[in-house]
Scaffold this motif. Structure first.
Motif, PDB file in Angstrom:
ATOM      1  N   ALA A  28       0.843  -1.195   0.000  1.00  0.00           N
ATOM      2  CA  ALA A  28       0.000   0.000   0.000  1.00  0.00           C
ATOM      3  C   ALA A  28       0.880   1.247   0.000  1.00  0.00           C
ATOM      4  O   ALA A  28       1.708   1.438   0.892  1.00  0.00           O
ATOM      5  CB  ALA A  28      -0.912   0.000   1.222  1.00  0.00           C
ATOM      6  N   GLN A  58      -0.275   4.311   0.143  1.00  0.00           N
ATOM      7  CA  GLN A  58      -0.888   5.301   1.023  1.00  0.00           C
ATOM      8  C   GLN A  58      -2.049   4.630   1.733  1.00  0.00           C
ATOM      9  O   GLN A  58      -2.408   3.493   1.425  1.00  0.00           O
ATOM     10  CB  GLN A  58      -1.395   6.499   0.210  1.00  0.00           C
ATOM     11  N   ASP A  59      -2.630   5.301   2.714  1.00  0.00           N
ATOM     12  CA  ASP A  59      -3.839   4.765   3.342  1.00  0.00           C
ATOM     13  C   ASP A  59      -4.898   4.574   2.259  1.00  0.00           C
ATOM     14  O   ASP A  59      -5.118   5.461   1.424  1.00  0.00           O
ATOM     15  CB  ASP A  59      -4.370   5.721   4.412  1.00  0.00           C
ATOM     16  N   ILE A 119      -8.929   2.867   1.406  1.00  0.00           N
ATOM     17  CA  ILE A 119     -10.166   2.232   1.839  1.00  0.00           C
ATOM     18  C   ILE A 119     -10.683   1.386   0.676  1.00  0.00           C
ATOM     19  O   ILE A 119     -11.068   1.912  -0.373  1.00  0.00           O
ATOM     20  CB  ILE A 119     -11.219   3.269   2.267  1.00  0.00           C
ATOM     21  N   LEU A 176     -10.074  -0.450   5.767  1.00  0.00           N
ATOM     22  CA  LEU A 176      -8.992   0.522   5.785  1.00  0.00           C
ATOM     23  C   LEU A 176      -7.656  -0.202   5.813  1.00  0.00           C
ATOM     24  O   LEU A 176      -7.370  -0.977   6.733  1.00  0.00           O
ATOM     25  CB  LEU A 176      -9.108   1.439   6.999  1.00  0.00           C
ATOM     26  N   ILE A 177      -6.848   0.041   4.804  1.00  0.00           N
ATOM     27  CA  ILE A 177      -5.515  -0.555   4.717  1.00  0.00           C
ATOM     28  C   ILE A 177      -4.495   0.559   4.956  1.00  0.00           C
ATOM     29  O   ILE A 177      -4.380   1.487   4.150  1.00  0.00           O
ATOM     30  CB  ILE A 177      -5.285  -1.206   3.343  1.00  0.00           C
ATOM     31  N   PRO A 178      -3.731   0.488   6.049  1.00  0.00           N
ATOM     32  CA  PRO A 178      -2.764   1.555   6.343  1.00  0.00           C
ATOM     33  C   PRO A 178      -1.616   1.584   5.329  1.00  0.00           C
ATOM     34  O   PRO A 178      -1.276   0.567   4.718  1.00  0.00           O
ATOM     35  CB  PRO A 178      -2.237   1.180   7.742  1.00  0.00           C
ATOM     36  N   LYS A 179      -1.043   2.733   5.152  1.00  0.00           N
ATOM     37  CA  LYS A 179       0.112   2.904   4.278  1.00  0.00           C
ATOM     38  C   LYS A 179       1.232   1.930   4.672  1.00  0.00           C
ATOM     39  O   LYS A 179       1.440   1.671   5.850  1.00  0.00           O
ATOM     40  CB  LYS A 179       0.618   4.344   4.373  1.00  0.00           C
ATOM     41  N   SER A 229       1.291  -1.209   4.249  1.00  0.00           N
ATOM     42  CA  SER A 229       0.817  -2.557   4.570  1.00  0.00           C
ATOM     43  C   SER A 229       1.020  -3.488   3.372  1.00  0.00           C
ATOM     44  O   SER A 229       1.101  -3.065   2.222  1.00  0.00           O
ATOM     45  CB  SER A 229      -0.668  -2.539   4.938  1.00  0.00           C
TER      46      SER A 229
END
Length: 526
Positions: free
Chosen positions: A404, A406-407, A409, A415-418, A420
């Protein structure tokens, strides 16, 4: 109404008859069966019919006309399927401090594979599952942001195009037929074989021939060991896997796995480079990258990559030629050997398919010395449907991980955090009951529906070779290879399942491969 349940083989001492009228739920039935047969974990109990289809409800069990087999788990990645069924299309795992998100939702997977502002492939990230084999000089293993990616992605795909694979068809067929002497001897001796071991040698024989136009002579006898280059590749992959399970600081120790890995990697590069020196025409004329027919002037993939020039007269730097040949060889035969093994497994495990395939091949072949063309091998309808179904239900590729940027959705509000890591779990996507009818049933005829493959690929439900900018560039070669091998082997031999126990996959290997699948071989006389 009584139903016969068994483990192992039918009609053996490990079978038991139960009166089905006394059960009101599948949970009650499985609890009873666990006590009768001694299963410690009731939740791991897996009921299947003679075709291997999962019987998930009491009605399924009551309506099947077959005796019912009990298994400890589904033989391919059942744990992930169970987690998705319990927790939904996105799950989060934390293993030794490493957090990874997994999905079986094609709508989510489509976004992961796009290579856009949200997600990319960065194997240089220490959390990426392929970090241990990251190499920034190779198309498959480099970051999307690596300087090697753009030129490699420009030069390598033309070597795997339909026109290119059609040009290499004689090499593929000759390599496929090279197994005949070994299989003839095994058939005459009435010996079963560990299928993966032979498909490993056959796949590497084919891939090495296409990439470097050299015969590895893997089948001079049934006991011929893999050649030195392939043993080095195998050692390299094994050491990389061991290295991946060690702390990062281990690589600074001047002995042990990390040091062995460096030495074997150099041996792999040196051996491949020696083979390239023999195969490429160093004084040959340049081959235009913009001319689709230019590949016909190359003796092999390495030769084309060495001599290809773009519209500005620039070629692929030599280090990228060598790196991409090495990775194409390693990744090519690793995945293809598993795919070929699962294809033969499907022939013997699912009744009727071997006979149908033989009839189609025989009707198209004409004579025993038939030389297949690219169009002929891909025009056989049942062969195409059969291979598609093998790739759906028994895909060698477990996952493709994305980072990922960036953050983000994702569909469903996840929600996938940056930074990840998110994995599209292909086998679970291919068996997602929300998108497939009777997903655990092996049914090649489902692909006879006009346009189904394109439809499922568009919605992301069928992705055996991934998708997007980092999709597998070798899919044409892989599909052609497995079809040619099936066309040759199914025409000459009849196979039967001689596995002494339930077939299991290797949970610690790069791809999903069967560990203990044995097949008997009978040479056809008519």
């Amino acid at each position: 109404m009584y139903k016969e349940f068994y483990i192992g083989c039918q009609n053996n001492v490990h079978s038991h008859r139960l009166d089905m009228s006394s059960f009101t739920s599948i949970e009650q039935l499985t609890t009873t069966l666990a006590k009768v047969f001694g299963f410690v974990d009731t939740k791991s109990l897996w009921l299947v019919d003679h075709k291997g289809s999962h019987l998930s409800t009491l009605k399924d069990v009551q309506e099947t006309k077959d005796n019912v087999e009990l298994r400890a788990t589904c033989h391919v990645l059942g744990n992930y399927d169970r987690l998705f069924s319990l927790y939904g299309p996105m799950i989060k795992t934390v293993n030794m401090g490493t957090t990874i998100y997994h999905t079986n939702d094609p709508a989510i997977a489509r976004h992961l594979l796009r290579e856009d502002g949200f997600f990319t492939k960065s194997t240089s990230d220490s959390s990426h599952p392929l970090h241990y084999m990251a190499d920034q000089d190779c198309l498959f293993t480099c970051d999307s942001a690596s300087p090697a990616f753009a030129p490699s992605h420009k030069f390598v795909p033309p070597t795997m195009s339909p026109r290119a694979v059609a040009h290499f068809m004689p090499l593929i067929q000759d390599a496929a037929q090279s197994i005949f002497p070994a299989f003839d001897q095994l058939a005459e001796a009435d010996l079963a074989v560990n299928v993966y071991q032979y498909m490993f040698k056959l796949a590497s024989q084919i891939v090495w021939r296409v990439m470097l136009n050299q015969d590895l002579k893997h089948f001079e006898s049934p006991k011929t060991p893999p050649s030195v280059p392939i043993r080095l590749f195998g050692q390299y992959l094994s050491l990389m896997k061991k290295s991946s399970m060690q702390p990062q600081w281990f690589k600074y120790i001047p002995f042990g796995v990390s040091t062995k890995l460096k030495n074997v990697r150099q041996q792999v590069l040196d051996t491949t480079e020696e083979a390239m020196d023999v195969s490429i025409q160093k004084n040959g004329p340049p081959l235009s990258l913009s001319d689709p027919k230019a590949i016909q002037g190359a003796t092999c993939v390495a030769d084309f990559l060495y001599r290809a020039r773009d519209k500005d007269g620039k070629g692929l730097p030599y280090n990228l030629v060598l790196g991409n040949v090495v990775v194409s060889c390693g990744a090519g035969f690793t995945t293809s050997s598993s795919l070929l093994s699962w294809a033969l497994y499907s022939l013997v495990r699912y009744p009727g398919n071997q006979e149908r395939l033989f009839e189609e091949i025989a009707s198209h072949r004409g004579n025993v010395d038939k030389r297949w063309t690219y169009d002929e091998i891909h025009d056989m309808k049942f062969l195409d449907c059969f291979v598609k179904e093998v790739l759906r239900l028994h895909s060698p590729s477990f996952q493709t991980a994305r980072n990922a940027k960036q953050d983000a959705i994702l569909p469903g509000g996840y929600l996938i955090p940056k930074n990840s890591i998110v994995i599209a779990c292909f086998p679970s996507i291919h068996k997602n009951p929300a998108h497939w009818d009777n997903p655990l049933r092996f049914d090649p005829d489902r692909w006879a529906q006009q346009g189904l493959a394109a439809q499922m690929a568009r919605q992301g439900s069928y992705t055996p070779f991934a998708a997007g900018g980092r999709g597998c560039v070798g899919f044409n070669l892989a599909l052609t290879q497995v079809k040619v091998v099936l066309a040759e082997l199914a025409y000459r031999y009849e196979f039967d399942d001689s596995s002494p126990e339930a077939v299991m996959y290797d949970p610690e290997f790069l791809v999903v491969r069967p560990l203990n699948f044995y097949a008997g071989i009978t040479k056809r006389v008519h």
